[in-house]
Design an enzyme around this catalytic site. Sequence first.
Site, short mmCIF file in Angstrom:
data_model
loop_
_atom_site.label_atom_id
_atom_site.label_comp_id
_atom_site.label_asym_id
_atom_site.label_seq_id
_atom_site.Cartn_x
_atom_site.Cartn_y
_atom_site.Cartn_z
N ASN A 148 -14.86 4.97 4.27
CA ASN A 148 -15.01 4.02 5.38
C ASN A 148 -14.10 4.32 6.56
O ASN A 148 -14.44 4.02 7.70
CB ASN A 148 -14.80 2.59 4.88
CG ASN A 148 -15.94 2.13 4.01
OD1 ASN A 148 -17.08 2.53 4.20
ND2 ASN A 148 -15.63 1.29 3.03
N TYR A 182 0.81 -1.22 0.00
CA TYR A 182 0.00 0.00 0.00
C TYR A 182 0.84 1.27 0.00
O TYR A 182 0.30 2.37 -0.10
CB TYR A 182 -0.94 0.02 1.21
CG TYR A 182 -1.89 -1.14 1.23
CD1 TYR A 182 -2.93 -1.23 0.32
CD2 TYR A 182 -1.75 -2.16 2.16
CE1 TYR A 182 -3.81 -2.29 0.33
CE2 TYR A 182 -2.62 -3.23 2.18
CZ TYR A 182 -3.65 -3.29 1.26
OH TYR A 182 -4.51 -4.35 1.28
N ASN A 227 -10.30 0.85 7.02
CA ASN A 227 -11.72 0.74 7.36
C ASN A 227 -11.99 0.56 8.84
O ASN A 227 -13.16 0.59 9.25
CB ASN A 227 -12.36 -0.40 6.56
CG ASN A 227 -12.40 -0.09 5.08
OD1 ASN A 227 -12.10 1.02 4.64
ND2 ASN A 227 -12.76 -1.08 4.29
N HIS A 284 -4.81 5.90 -1.68
CA HIS A 284 -5.56 5.76 -0.43
C HIS A 284 -4.67 6.06 0.79
O HIS A 284 -5.18 6.31 1.87
CB HIS A 284 -6.12 4.34 -0.34
CG HIS A 284 -7.46 4.23 0.29
ND1 HIS A 284 -8.39 5.25 0.36
CD2 HIS A 284 -8.06 3.17 0.90
CE1 HIS A 284 -9.48 4.83 0.97
NE2 HIS A 284 -9.31 3.57 1.31
#
Length: 188
Positions: A112, A14, A66, A19
Amino acid sequence: MKFIFGLGNIGAEYDQTRHNIGFMAVDAFATANHMSFSPSKQFALVAKTIIGGESVMLVKPTTYMNDSGKAVRAILDYYDGDVDDVLVLVDDMDLPFGKMRFRAKGSAGGHNGLKSIMTHTGSQTFLRLKFGLGHPVHEQNVVVNYVLGKFTAAEKPDIDAMLDRSTQAIADWIQGATAPELSNRYNG
């Protein structure tokens, strides 16, 4: 104490993804202020310092995006913090690419990570600094691939400029700038 939560997902896969712009912003601020992160028992990596007489904690939740609220709640409980002293750094696909926007309250807007924070704190009135990603077509699989995709080489100069601006914006907030003042200075 001022708490700055950068939202993102833990893990090399990631790193540098859209994000994870919240992680990137908190990392940029840490670098500019010679801070380093260490693990905490509150589901996060944390870095602490004092800036202008104000205690400051940078936080990167290790719960994945999330479930970010779990780390926010744990940190605030452990340090007897309040949502009034929270700034959340988060991506926003509904903002044009490269733009920043301060927002003092409001809904999660489909994010989220923000929804989790609202659930765990019972509040929608914490300050956020949103980073514009722009929006691909509205098909779910395209959106997921977009936010989990890495920034391109062509996007890098704009991202670097946005991270530089965010470092100054965070410093202004720590020094007492109000949400309206920050909005006037940095919302684009």
